[in-house]
Design an enzyme around this catalytic site. Structure first.
Site, PDB file in Angstrom:
ATOM      1  N   GLY A   3      35.014  27.350  43.833  1.00  0.00           N
ATOM      2  CA  GLY A   3      35.959  28.248  43.180  1.00  0.00           C
ATOM      3  C   GLY A   3      37.387  27.749  43.234  1.00  0.00           C
ATOM      4  CB  CYS A   4      40.451  29.622  42.383  1.00  0.00           C
ATOM      5  SG  CYS A   4      39.879  30.234  40.781  1.00  0.00           S
ATOM      6  CG  PHE A   5      38.979  27.722  48.101  1.00  0.00           C
ATOM      7  CD1 PHE A   5      38.498  26.572  48.713  1.00  0.00           C
ATOM      8  CD2 PHE A   5      38.105  28.787  47.928  1.00  0.00           C
ATOM      9  CE1 PHE A   5      37.181  26.476  49.135  1.00  0.00           C
ATOM     10  CE2 PHE A   5      36.783  28.708  48.348  1.00  0.00           C
ATOM     11  CZ  PHE A   5      36.322  27.540  48.953  1.00  0.00           C
ATOM     12  CB  ALA A   6      37.488  23.725  45.243  1.00  0.00           C
ATOM     13  CG  PHE A  11      45.727  31.383  46.829  1.00  0.00           C
ATOM     14  CD1 PHE A  11      46.159  31.300  48.142  1.00  0.00           C
ATOM     15  CD2 PHE A  11      46.659  31.255  45.808  1.00  0.00           C
ATOM     16  CE1 PHE A  11      47.504  31.094  48.431  1.00  0.00           C
ATOM     17  CE2 PHE A  11      48.003  31.054  46.084  1.00  0.00           C
ATOM     18  CZ  PHE A  11      48.430  30.968  47.406  1.00  0.00           C
TER      19      PHE A  11
END
Length: 389
Positions: free
Chosen positions: A163-166, A373
Site C-alpha cells: 500500500g501507500c507507505f511502501a 503512510f
C-alpha cells in the site's frame, strides 16, 4: 586465513546509501479531474444516481487534483463491464491487465533512470519491485528482469500488497542492501495501476468513492548505491536513516482486501487525525540524534494520501505552506499513485531545486524527511541529506 570479521568488513560499503538516478512514467491516457465525475458516472451506467454524483463532484473538487493518468480507457472498460459494476466478480479481467501492464510501466521508468545514471545495466546487482496492483508468479520483479533485460544473477526481491507507505519501505530496504554489499547498485521500482481498484459507485461504500476520486497510475524507478564513483555517478540524495512504526490504536484505519471483485479499500474518517497526532513522535526519534528540532528547517516529502492529511500535518507541526509544495504539486498533477508517490516527489523536488538555482537538491536545505503512510496505520520515516545541486 581471513577472519569472519575481516571478511564482513570487506563486504560492507564505506559511505551511506545514495540515490544516483530517478525515472518516472505514466500511462498516456490523461484524465482531467474537472470532467471526471461526468465520465465516471456515465461509464459505470450510474447517471441516475444524481445525489451520489453530486457528492462525488464535491470529492473531486476538494481533492486538490487537476489531472491523473490511467491505463483504463473507455474502450477497455466497455470490454469489461463487470469492472464498471460496484461489486461484480472481475478479478480475472483485472489480473489479465495488471500482470502485463505493471512491469511494462515499470520498465519505462527504469529506462529513464538508467539513462540518467549513465552506467550499463550489467552493473545492477539487486532489483526490488513493489506493487499493490495484482499478484502473479513468476512475479513483476522477474517480468521486469526479462523485459530490460538484466543479468540472470541479479538478486531480486518482490513486495506485494503493502500500500501507500511502501515508497518509504523500498528506500529502507535498498539502503540496507547498498550499505551491506560493497559495490551494490540497487534498482528500486514502484509501479501502480488502478485497474485493480476501479469500480462503480455505491451509496453504502463512500470510502470506495474517495479512492475513485484520488487514485492514479504511475511508476517510479530509483538507482541506489553507496560510494558513488566520482566523475561517473552523480549523487542526488543520501539516505541517512530509515525507520518503520505502527500508529497506536489505528487498527482498521485503512484496510485493503483482494477478492473476486478486485481490491477494495476501507478508510476511517480519522486517518488524517491519527497521522497528524503521531507524526511528531517519528520526527523526534529520527532527528534528535542529529540535533534538529525545527521542522521548518527540513525539506519535506510526504505521501499525499489526500489533501486533508497534508493540511492536518501542516497545522499540527506549524509548517510553512511552501514546505509541502513539491508534495502538493505531485498530488495535483498525478493524484495518489500509492507507493510511487514519494519517489515522484523526490524527482519533482530535485528538478525544481536545480531549475530555481537553490544550491542543493533539497530546496537549498541540507536535511530532509520522507514520510510514507498506509495500511496499519504504518508510517515509514526516511532521513535524507541533500547534495549540491
Amino acid at each position: 586465513m581471513v577472519t569472519v570479521e575481516e571478511y564482513r568488513k570487506a563486504q560492507r560499503a564505506e559511505g551511506p546509501a545514495t540515490i544516483l538516478a530517478i525515472g518516472t512514467s505514466t500511462p498516456s491516457n490523461c484524465v482531467d479531474q474537472s470532467t471526471y465525475p461526468d465520465y465516471y458516472f456515465r461509464i459505470t451506467n450510474s447517471e441516475h444516481k444524481t445525489e451520489l454524483k453530486e457528492k462525488f463532484k464535491r470529492m473531486c473538487d476538494k481533492s486538490m487534483i487537476k489531472k491523473r493518468y490511467m491505463h483504463l480507457t473507455e474502450e477497455i472498460l466497455k470490454e469489461n463491464p463487470n469492472m464498471c459494476a460496484y461489486m461484480a466478480p472481475s478479478l480475472d479481467a483485472r489480473q489479465d491487465i495488471v500482470v502485463v501492464e505493471v512491469p511494462k510501466l515499470g520498465k519505462r521508468g527504469t529506462q529513464k533512470a538508467i539513462k540518467e545514471w549513465g552506467q550499463p545495466k550489467s552493473k545492477i546487482t539487486h532489483l526490488v519491485f513493489c506493487t499493490t496492483s495484482g499478484v502473479d508468479m513468476p512475479a513483476c520483479d522477474y517480468q521486469l528482469a526479462k523485459l530490460l533485460p538484466v543479468r540472470p544473477s541479479v538478486k531480486r526481491l518482490m513486495m506485494y500488497q503493502q500500500g501507500c507507505f511502501a515508497g518509504g519501505t523500498v528506500l529502507r530496504l535498498a539502503k540496507d542492501l547498498a550499505e551491506n554489499n560493497k559495490g551494490a547498485r540497487v534498482l528500486v521500482v514502484c509501479s501502480e495501476i488502478t485497474a485493480v481498484t476501479f469500480r462503480g459507485p455505491s451509496e453504502s461504500h463512500l470510502d470506495s468513492l474517495v479512492g475513485q476520486a484520488l487514485f492514479g497510475d504511475g511508476a517510479a524507478a530509483i538507482i541506489i548505491g553507496s560510494d558513488p564513483i566520482i566523475g561517473v555517478e552523480r549523487p542526488l540524495f543520501e539516505l541517512v536513516s530509515a525507520a518503520q512504526t505502527l500508529v497506536p490504536d489505528s487498527e482498521g484505519a485503512i484496510d485493503g482486501h483482494l477478492r473476486e471483485v478486485g481490491l477494495t479499500f476501507h478508510l476511517l474518517k480519522d486517518v488524517p487525525g491519527l497521522i497528524s497526532k503521531n507524526i511528531e513522535k517519528s520526527l523526534l526519534e529520527a532527528f534528535q540524534p542529529l540535533g534538529i528540532s525545527d521542522w521548518n528547517s527540513l525539506f519535506w516529502i510526504a505521501h499525499p494520501g489526500g489533501p486533508a492529511i497534508l493540511d492536518q500535518v501542516e497545522l499540527k507541526l506549524g509548517l510553512k505552506p511552501e514546505k509541502l509544495r513539491a508534495t502538493r504539486e505531485v498530488l495535483s498533477n498525478y493524484g495518489n499513485m500509492s507507493s510511487a508517490c514519494v519517489l515522484f516527489i523526490l524527482d519533482e523536488m530535485r528538478k525544481a531545486s536545480t531549475k530555481e538555482g537553490l544550491g542543493t537538491t533539497g530546496e537549498g536545505l541540507e536535511w530532509g524527511v520522507l514520510f510514507g503512510f498506509g495500511p496499519g496505520l504504518t508510517v515509514e520515516t526516511v532521513v535524507l541529506h541533500s547534495v549540491a545541486a
